[in-house]
Motif scaffolding. Sequence first.
Motif, mmCIF file in Angstrom:
data_model
loop_
_atom_site.group_PDB
_atom_site.id
_atom_site.type_symbol
_atom_site.label_atom_id
_atom_site.label_comp_id
_atom_site.label_asym_id
_atom_site.label_seq_id
_atom_site.Cartn_x
_atom_site.Cartn_y
_atom_site.Cartn_z
ATOM 1 N N SER A 72 0.836 -1.200 0.000
ATOM 2 C CA SER A 72 0.000 0.000 0.000
ATOM 3 C C SER A 72 0.869 1.248 0.000
ATOM 4 C CB SER A 72 -0.902 0.016 1.236
ATOM 5 O OG SER A 72 -0.132 0.113 2.417
ATOM 6 N N ALA A 73 0.256 2.376 -0.375
ATOM 7 C CA ALA A 73 0.992 3.637 -0.370
ATOM 8 C C ALA A 73 1.438 4.004 1.039
ATOM 9 C CB ALA A 73 0.118 4.746 -0.952
ATOM 10 N N SER A 74 0.643 3.629 2.041
ATOM 11 C CA SER A 74 0.985 3.966 3.426
ATOM 12 C C SER A 74 2.176 3.182 3.946
ATOM 13 C CB SER A 74 -0.228 3.716 4.332
ATOM 14 O OG SER A 74 -0.640 2.361 4.252
ATOM 15 N N ALA A 75 2.564 2.096 3.261
ATOM 16 C CA ALA A 75 3.710 1.302 3.713
ATOM 17 C C ALA A 75 5.031 1.980 3.398
ATOM 18 C CB ALA A 75 3.666 -0.083 3.078
ATOM 19 N N VAL A 76 5.087 2.752 2.314
ATOM 20 C CA VAL A 76 6.324 3.436 1.915
ATOM 21 C C VAL A 76 6.436 4.742 2.691
ATOM 22 C CG1 VAL A 76 7.636 4.413 0.001
ATOM 23 C CG2 VAL A 76 6.208 2.380 -0.366
ATOM 24 N N LYS A 77 7.543 4.903 3.392
ATOM 25 C CA LYS A 77 7.725 6.026 4.299
ATOM 26 C C LYS A 77 8.776 7.008 3.768
ATOM 27 C CE LYS A 77 4.760 4.460 7.286
ATOM 28 N NZ LYS A 77 3.503 5.168 7.584
ATOM 29 N N ALA A 78 9.220 7.904 4.636
ATOM 30 C CA ALA A 78 10.199 8.935 4.267
ATOM 31 C C ALA A 78 11.546 8.302 3.923
ATOM 32 C CB ALA A 78 10.349 9.928 5.423
ATOM 33 N N PRO A 79 12.365 8.985 3.115
ATOM 34 C CA PRO A 79 13.646 8.412 2.678
ATOM 35 C C PRO A 79 14.640 8.238 3.819
ATOM 36 C CG PRO A 79 13.469 10.705 1.992
ATOM 37 C CD PRO A 79 12.133 10.322 2.523
ATOM 38 N N VAL A 80 15.280 7.092 3.849
ATOM 39 C CA VAL A 80 16.347 6.815 4.824
ATOM 40 C C VAL A 80 17.706 6.970 4.168
ATOM 41 C CG1 VAL A 80 17.358 5.045 6.319
ATOM 42 C CG2 VAL A 80 14.853 5.279 6.153
ATOM 43 N N ILE A 81 17.824 6.475 2.951
ATOM 44 C CA ILE A 81 19.078 6.567 2.200
ATOM 45 C C ILE A 81 18.894 7.546 1.041
ATOM 46 C CG2 ILE A 81 20.707 5.278 0.756
ATOM 47 C CD1 ILE A 81 20.046 2.807 2.426
ATOM 48 N N ASP A 82 19.827 8.464 0.892
ATOM 49 C CA ASP A 82 19.828 9.433 -0.194
ATOM 50 C C ASP A 82 20.585 8.819 -1.369
ATOM 51 O OD1 ASP A 82 20.210 11.523 -1.966
ATOM 52 O OD2 ASP A 82 20.536 13.024 -0.390
ATOM 53 N N LEU A 83 19.867 8.488 -2.421
ATOM 54 C CA LEU A 83 20.503 7.797 -3.553
ATOM 55 C C LEU A 83 21.599 8.627 -4.188
ATOM 56 C CD1 LEU A 83 17.358 6.212 -5.282
ATOM 57 C CD2 LEU A 83 18.763 5.326 -3.397
ATOM 58 N N ASP A 84 21.489 9.950 -4.123
ATOM 59 C CA ASP A 84 22.523 10.813 -4.709
ATOM 60 C C ASP A 84 23.833 10.733 -3.936
ATOM 61 O OD1 ASP A 84 20.813 11.691 -6.702
ATOM 62 O OD2 ASP A 84 20.075 13.380 -5.505
ATOM 63 N N GLU A 174 28.423 0.253 6.454
ATOM 64 C CA GLU A 174 29.123 1.497 6.781
ATOM 65 C C GLU A 174 29.041 2.549 5.681
ATOM 66 O OE1 GLU A 174 30.381 -1.486 7.074
ATOM 67 O OE2 GLU A 174 30.566 -1.781 9.247
ATOM 68 N N PRO A 175 29.275 2.200 4.410
ATOM 69 C CA PRO A 175 29.162 3.231 3.368
ATOM 70 C C PRO A 175 27.744 3.784 3.237
ATOM 71 C CG PRO A 175 30.425 1.361 2.557
ATOM 72 C CD PRO A 175 29.804 0.938 3.849
ATOM 73 N N LEU A 176 26.740 2.982 3.565
ATOM 74 C CA LEU A 176 25.363 3.442 3.469
ATOM 75 C C LEU A 176 25.025 4.409 4.597
ATOM 76 C CD1 LEU A 176 23.524 0.143 2.445
ATOM 77 C CD2 LEU A 176 24.510 1.924 0.994
ATOM 78 N N ILE A 177 25.654 4.228 5.747
ATOM 79 C CA ILE A 177 25.446 5.172 6.839
ATOM 80 C C ILE A 177 25.902 6.567 6.425
ATOM 81 C CG2 ILE A 177 26.184 5.784 9.184
ATOM 82 C CD1 ILE A 177 26.200 2.811 9.852
ATOM 83 N N ALA A 178 26.957 6.603 5.608
ATOM 84 C CA ALA A 178 27.439 7.895 5.111
ATOM 85 C C ALA A 178 26.500 8.479 4.062
ATOM 86 C CB ALA A 178 28.843 7.732 4.517
ATOM 87 N N ALA A 179 25.576 7.639 3.544
ATOM 88 C CA ALA A 179 24.646 8.099 2.506
ATOM 89 C C ALA A 179 23.235 8.311 3.043
ATOM 90 C CB ALA A 179 24.622 7.095 1.354
ATOM 91 N N LEU A 180 23.104 8.433 4.356
ATOM 92 C CA LEU A 180 21.779 8.637 4.921
ATOM 93 C C LEU A 180 21.193 9.970 4.464
ATOM 94 C CD1 LEU A 180 22.263 7.389 8.602
ATOM 95 C CD2 LEU A 180 21.307 6.143 6.645
ATOM 96 N N SER A 181 19.883 10.017 4.342
ATOM 97 C CA SER A 181 19.225 11.260 3.940
ATOM 98 C C SER A 181 19.364 12.293 5.059
ATOM 99 C CB SER A 181 17.745 11.006 3.647
ATOM 100 O OG SER A 181 17.047 10.684 4.834
#
Length: 467
Positions: A72-84, A174-181
Motif C-alpha cells: 500500500s501507499a501507506s507502507a512506503v515512508k520517508a527516505p532513509v538513504i539518499d541515492l545521490d 558502513e558506506p550506506l550510513i554515510a549516505a543517509l538522507s
Amino acid sequence: MPLLLAVMAVAGGCSSSHSDDDDIIVGPVPSARPDYISPACSMPAIKVEFVEGAGVLNIAGAGYDITEPYLSASAVKAPVIDLDKLPEGRYTYISAPFSEIGGEGDTGDTRAFLDKLSKDAGISPGGTSTGHPAYAFGSTVDFYNSPVSASNQWNMRENFMRTHIFTINTVRPEPLIAALSDEFTSALASMSGDEIVARFGTHVVVRAITGVALQFVYGAEIINRDEATAVGQGFDAIFAYMNGDANKPDHLSLALMECMNFGGKLTVRVIGGDRDNVHYDAENIKLTVDNEWTQGANADNCGIIAIEEKNLKMITEYIADDTKRAEVLDAIVRHINGSQPKIVATAPLLQSAAGNIFRYANNSDDIAPKGFKFYGVLGNMYINEEPGSIALYRYTRDDKSQTLSTERTGNDWMRMGYVMRQPADNTITLYEITNGKSVSYTIEDSDSYGPDDNWHKTGKSFYLIKP
C-alpha cells in the motif's frame, strides 16, 4: 481496446433475485422446487483503491512499514538513504520490462521470511503477545503459495508490468550510513525511537521492484493448504469475470466458505501509472483501465509491485550510535506487537431445500442430505461471541426441516454461530416466514412471498453479518 473490470453488486454483495441457473445440486435432483426461496449473497464485499506511483527513485532507499497493508501507499515512508549520496558501485539501476497476466505473487518460503523479519526485529518465534509473530506481518507478504495460519491477508492474483529494478549493495552497511538522507540524520538527533518508526517505518527498501499492477487481494484467515486451494479456485472464477472473460460465477460465496473468515473483503488495487487512464464508476462498481495505463508506465509514475526478503533491511542496520539503535529497536518491537490485527472468524449461513422442506448449515459438509438442492449463502455469522452478538441455534425436525432461534430450549438445539442483537450498517436482516405449514428464512423484505403470495413474515428476525 480497454480492459473492463465489471463488478455487479448491491448492498452487502447480495443478489436481489434468484434463478434456476444459480442452483447447485447436492445429491439427486429434488422431486419438487420450493414455492419460494430466498435470494442469496454470491459475491464478497468488493473495494477498489488506487495507489499512486511514487517513482523508482523515491521508493529505493525509502523507509517501509511492514505492518501496513501489502504494497500500500501507506507502507512506503520517508527516505532513509539518499541515492545521490551513494558511492560508485554501491547500486545497480536497470530497466527490466516484464509482464504477466493472472500471476500469483510469491515471497518464496513465507514462514522463513516471517521468521527472519521477526528475528531482525528482536522477536523470537512465539515471543509476541499472541505467540504468533506472523500476525504482525500479515499485511506485508503474500500468503497464497505459503499460507500461514495466523495470516489475514494475501495477494491472490495479479496483472502486472515491471518497469525497473533498483538494488542497493548492502554487503557492508558502513558506506550506506554515510549516505543517509538529511531528514533521517536530523531525525536521529531530534526524534524519539517511536517518532522515528512512525516517520520512517521498520525497514528500508534496498531493492525496489517497480512497475504498474492490478492486484486482487482477499482478506481472510486460511487454516491449511487445502482451504487455500479452494479459495484460489474461487478467485480463478472471479478473476476471469472481472476481466470480462466469463459470466458472473455461480455462488462464488460457496467457493470461499472454507475460509474461517468467510466475510473477508476483496480489494482490487490499482498501483502506479497515469491515473487519467484509469476510470472508476463507484456507483456501479465498474473499473476500466486503458491500454495507455501500461504503455505510459515509466520511472516517475511506477509503484512498488513486489516485496521479498531481499528487498528489505532493518532500519537499525543504518544507525551507528549503539544507544540510539537500541532505542529504535525497542520502538520497532512495540510498534509490531501493537499492530497485530484482530482476526474475527465468520462462517456462512447456507440454505438448501427439497420442496418446502428447508435446511440451514454453516459448513460445506452439512449443506444438505441427498435429494436437497443448495440455494446459496444468506449471510455470515461470527464463529465466536463478539460484542453485541447473540448465539443462533438450529433445531432439526423428523422430516429434516430446520428452524432457527436465538433461544435454546433443549439439548437438541445446535449452535450455528453468533448473530447481532440489533441491526447495524454491517448486518443483513434475516426474516422468518411461513405458509402456514412450513417455515423458511429470507433476506428479502416484502409483505408477502411466493407466486401465490402465501408466504408471510412471522415477526421473528435475526441480523446476519454482510459478506
